[in-house]
Design a protein around this motif. Sequence first.
Motif, PDB file in Angstrom:
ATOM      1  N   ALA A   1       0.875  -1.178   0.098  1.00 67.24           N
ATOM      2  CA  ALA A   1       0.077   0.082   0.098  1.00 67.24           C
ATOM      3  C   ALA A   1       0.936   1.116  -0.109  1.00 67.24           C
ATOM      4  CB  ALA A   1      -0.994   0.084   1.169  1.00 67.24           C
ATOM      5  N   PRO A   2       0.674   2.259  -1.210  1.00 68.90           N
ATOM      6  CA  PRO A   2       1.436   3.327  -1.083  1.00 68.90           C
ATOM      7  C   PRO A   2       1.128   4.538  -0.154  1.00 68.90           C
ATOM      8  CG  PRO A   2      -0.038   3.618  -2.562  1.00 68.90           C
ATOM      9  CD  PRO A   2      -0.167   2.166  -1.987  1.00 68.90           C
ATOM     10  N   VAL A   3       2.107   5.267   0.552  1.00 62.74           N
ATOM     11  CA  VAL A   3       1.752   6.128   1.472  1.00 62.74           C
ATOM     12  C   VAL A   3       2.259   7.736   0.846  1.00 62.74           C
ATOM     13  CG1 VAL A   3       3.887   5.908   2.805  1.00 62.74           C
ATOM     14  CG2 VAL A   3       2.302   7.015   3.772  1.00 62.74           C
ATOM     15  N   PHE A   4       1.469   8.607   1.124  1.00 56.98           N
ATOM     16  CA  PHE A   4       1.823   9.944   0.631  1.00 56.98           C
ATOM     17  C   PHE A   4       1.757  10.940   1.802  1.00 56.98           C
ATOM     18  CE2 PHE A   4       0.053   7.798  -3.093  1.00 56.98           C
ATOM     19  CZ  PHE A   4       0.591   8.301  -4.091  1.00 56.98           C
ATOM     20  N   PHE A   5       3.140  11.276   2.033  1.00 65.74           N
ATOM     21  CA  PHE A   5       3.497  12.561   3.095  1.00 65.74           C
ATOM     22  C   PHE A   5       3.294  13.886   2.533  1.00 65.74           C
ATOM     23  CE2 PHE A   5       5.533   8.278   4.691  1.00 65.74           C
ATOM     24  CZ  PHE A   5       5.111   8.471   6.078  1.00 65.74           C
ATOM     25  N   ASP A   6       2.622  14.613   3.568  1.00 70.10           N
ATOM     26  CA  ASP A   6       2.613  16.031   3.179  1.00 70.10           C
ATOM     27  C   ASP A   6       4.181  16.627   4.089  1.00 70.10           C
ATOM     28  OD1 ASP A   6       1.960  18.573   2.621  1.00 70.10           O
ATOM     29  OD2 ASP A   6      -0.248  18.167   3.306  1.00 70.10           O
ATOM     30  N   MET A   7       4.111  17.661   3.897  1.00 70.33           N
ATOM     31  CA  MET A   7       5.434  18.381   4.384  1.00 70.33           C
ATOM     32  C   MET A   7       5.189  18.632   6.047  1.00 70.33           C
ATOM     33  SD  MET A   7       7.489  18.713   1.971  1.00 70.33           S
ATOM     34  CE  MET A   7       8.777  20.061   2.514  1.00 70.33           C
ATOM     35  N   THR A   8       5.446  17.691   6.663  1.00 68.82           N
ATOM     36  CA  THR A   8       5.163  17.498   8.112  1.00 68.82           C
ATOM     37  C   THR A   8       6.116  16.752   8.693  1.00 68.82           C
ATOM     38  OG1 THR A   8       3.220  17.220   9.789  1.00 68.82           O
ATOM     39  CG2 THR A   8       3.567  15.500   7.958  1.00 68.82           C
ATOM     40  N   ILE A   9       6.369  16.909  10.193  1.00 67.55           N
ATOM     41  CA  ILE A   9       7.196  16.364  11.035  1.00 67.55           C
ATOM     42  C   ILE A   9       7.330  14.964  10.586  1.00 67.55           C
ATOM     43  CG2 ILE A   9       8.242  16.064  13.356  1.00 67.55           C
ATOM     44  CD1 ILE A   9       7.630  18.664  14.012  1.00 67.55           C
ATOM     45  N   LEU A  10       6.445  14.285  10.813  1.00 71.12           N
ATOM     46  CA  LEU A  10       6.186  12.847  10.653  1.00 71.12           C
ATOM     47  C   LEU A  10       6.782  12.497   9.244  1.00 71.12           C
ATOM     48  CD1 LEU A  10       5.788  10.485  12.603  1.00 71.12           C
ATOM     49  CD2 LEU A  10       3.437  10.285  11.326  1.00 71.12           C
ATOM     50  N   GLY A  11       6.448  13.149   8.225  1.00 69.12           N
ATOM     51  CA  GLY A  11       6.984  12.949   6.865  1.00 69.12           C
ATOM     52  C   GLY A  11       8.596  13.171   6.848  1.00 69.12           C
ATOM     53  N   TYR A  12       8.857  14.202   7.429  1.00 70.90           N
ATOM     54  CA  TYR A  12      10.271  14.520   7.517  1.00 70.90           C
ATOM     55  C   TYR A  12      11.053  13.272   8.232  1.00 70.90           C
ATOM     56  CZ  TYR A  12       9.862  19.448   6.296  1.00 70.90           C
ATOM     57  OH  TYR A  12       9.835  20.443   5.573  1.00 70.90           O
ATOM     58  N   TRP A  13      10.581  12.629   9.203  1.00 73.95           N
ATOM     59  CA  TRP A  13      11.210  11.551   9.916  1.00 73.95           C
ATOM     60  C   TRP A  13      11.131  10.463   8.744  1.00 73.95           C
ATOM     61  CZ3 TRP A  13      13.517   9.647  14.045  1.00 73.95           C
ATOM     62  CH2 TRP A  13      13.768  10.670  15.069  1.00 73.95           C
ATOM     63  N   ALA A  14       9.903  10.424   7.847  1.00 71.46           N
ATOM     64  CA  ALA A  14       9.920   9.502   7.093  1.00 71.46           C
ATOM     65  C   ALA A  14      10.869   9.137   5.944  1.00 71.46           C
ATOM     66  CB  ALA A  14       8.424   9.322   6.484  1.00 71.46           C
ATOM     67  N   TRP A  15      11.400  10.523   5.716  1.00 72.98           N
ATOM     68  CA  TRP A  15      12.412  10.683   4.720  1.00 72.98           C
ATOM     69  C   TRP A  15      13.534   9.656   4.813  1.00 72.98           C
ATOM     70  CZ3 TRP A  15      12.849  16.709   3.982  1.00 72.98           C
ATOM     71  CH2 TRP A  15      11.636  17.171   3.209  1.00 72.98           C
ATOM     72  N   SER A  16      14.050   9.723   6.122  1.00 76.38           N
ATOM     73  CA  SER A  16      15.224   9.216   6.496  1.00 76.38           C
ATOM     74  C   SER A  16      14.833   7.796   7.056  1.00 76.38           C
ATOM     75  CB  SER A  16      16.192   9.908   7.527  1.00 76.38           C
ATOM     76  OG  SER A  16      16.433  11.020   7.303  1.00 76.38           O
ATOM     77  N   ALA A  17      13.643   7.602   7.894  1.00 74.09           N
ATOM     78  CA  ALA A  17      13.695   6.431   8.529  1.00 74.09           C
ATOM     79  C   ALA A  17      12.579   5.428   8.158  1.00 74.09           C
ATOM     80  CB  ALA A  17      13.174   6.945   9.798  1.00 74.09           C
ATOM     81  N   PHE A  18      11.860   5.511   7.227  1.00 74.39           N
ATOM     82  CA  PHE A  18      10.624   4.721   6.694  1.00 74.39           C
ATOM     83  C   PHE A  18      11.262   3.677   5.689  1.00 74.39           C
ATOM     84  CE2 PHE A  18       6.811   3.700   4.512  1.00 74.39           C
ATOM     85  CZ  PHE A  18       5.726   3.453   5.636  1.00 74.39           C
ATOM     86  N   ASP A  19      10.781   2.500   6.003  1.00 72.80           N
ATOM     87  CA  ASP A  19      11.111   1.429   4.973  1.00 72.80           C
ATOM     88  C   ASP A  19      10.031   1.197   4.089  1.00 72.80           C
ATOM     89  OD1 ASP A  19      11.777  -0.694   3.877  1.00 72.80           O
ATOM     90  OD2 ASP A  19      11.470  -2.171   5.397  1.00 72.80           O
ATOM     91  N   ALA A  20      10.213   1.819   2.871  1.00 78.37           N
ATOM     92  CA  ALA A  20       8.957   1.679   1.917  1.00 78.37           C
ATOM     93  C   ALA A  20       8.729   0.143   1.558  1.00 78.37           C
ATOM     94  CB  ALA A  20       9.244   2.647   0.809  1.00 78.37           C
TER      95      ALA A  20
END
Length: 541
Positions: free
Chosen positions: A378-397
């Motif tokens: 399932a795809p996830v779409f992050f807005d420009m938000t702190i949890l999204g900034y975390w996801a850039w570095s830490a999220f396993d797609a």
Amino acid sequence: MTLVRNGGDLVVESLSALGAQTVFGLPGQHALGLFDALRRSSLRYVGLRVENNAGFAADGYARTAGTVAPLFLSTGPGALTSLAALQEAAAASVPVLAVSSQIPSAGLGGRRRGYLHELVDQQASFRDIVKSVHTARSASQIPSAMAAAWESALTAPFGPVWVEIPQDVLLAPTTVPRVTGVRAEPRPLVPRPELVAEAAVLLAEAERPVILAGGGVVRAGATDELLRLAELLRAPVASTFGAKGAFPWEHPLSLQSWLEDRHTTDLLEDADVLLVVGSGLGELSSNYHTFAPRGRLIQIEADLGKLESNHPAFGIHADARLALAALHNAIPAREADGRAEQVVTDLLKRVQARLDSQGLELERELLASVRRALPDDAPVFFDMTILGYWAWSAFDARRPNAMHSAQGAGGLGYGFPAALGAAAARRGEPVLAVSGDGGAMYSIAELATARQLGLDVTWLIVDDGGYGILREYMSDTFGQATATELARPDFVRLAESFGVSATETTPEDLERDLAKALAEPGPSVVVLPAVLRMFEPTHLG
């Protein structure tokens, strides 16, 4: 009643012949010929409530479906409202084909006749954003303009394109035959063999080769080629924020995506040969332009504007998949001695130790909860938000093309409408959007779209009472924040007023509530009141 075809019919017939299935947009007075023609076509229409959101939805559809997403817009205010979305598509190389009406032909050519929405040179507002501009000033020009735009959008590097047609041309009856034979065949961007041969020698002789994979790897469908080359070279692989899923997260050679970490930057700088594939080494990919390579840099890039734009390199202008496959065939296998894997293990331990020292258990567990709740495909779409900034570095797609954000242009309001576009492509499969309360307010109107069309999008809104990341930036820089605190609605009751199911959750219950919402058909909203912090990216503690 005799059916009379017009210019609008030529547009939709051309799109159908080119392979389009879905159109996004918002009607307006000058564009009514386009929308009336949809009635006589097999194209599915997904109507949004704001033009910029329609552009974001087209972006999400194009990324998910892997093809061109048509976007219908009206003249003047309607067209201009889409600019931020098209800028994101341009920055992320997403093939959105915008078709806009224009004032009647009599008002063009520099004359100002006071038409509603009048922009005599409307194209000028888009030339700095879109990849190419196309015009049709008569009905007979429409099929060719549409084919040229489609081909441009899908020629590497992909990107948004603009087609403009005056109102009178869209409305006038036409005798042009029904469009059936229009074709668009982008030419492959093949690497020059002498460049591949030289790059192969450099990589084969390298003692400490490292690969930095950019978003171009995902767009080119080159993930298999990247894996084969990395294993052949025994080279550690770091993925940029736009390349989530390009390389397996838990692979022994995976440096993951900790590009805002000085340890990762040091390792990239220390490589005697660094292969950069599908990245222009822009601000985010270069740790805010602090990256200074000491070894030889090889850059494979489809966008000439990004090739060697930030660092001198051995540049190869090519499609990532074709170039990686050619390199693999030209390089002998390297013996596996475990050194590269140890380098990766040591670096990730240093990154984790840095995070452990910063007291960020809440943020790390929230992101882990999202990952556990979200199905792998399932795809996830992050807005420009702190949890999204975390996801850039830490999220396993976990899959290529499974995580997206607005990092290209950095505009707010991307997550939810882009997720709606993805849901239109997936049809019945869950999609997740993640926003802060500030970004969510850009997209609230699209709850009506989600409800009307029954799109399977779960929207996680992290409510911290303001523009959280800007609050943090300003507090760190100036000692206090200004203009970051926001009044906001009760998001649960607001969603329910649209007929969308909603729940308020807690950090402890997030995984359960999110998984439940994702499993249910139709749109849903999960609201998490929480104030989050960003990690300190350059702390070496």
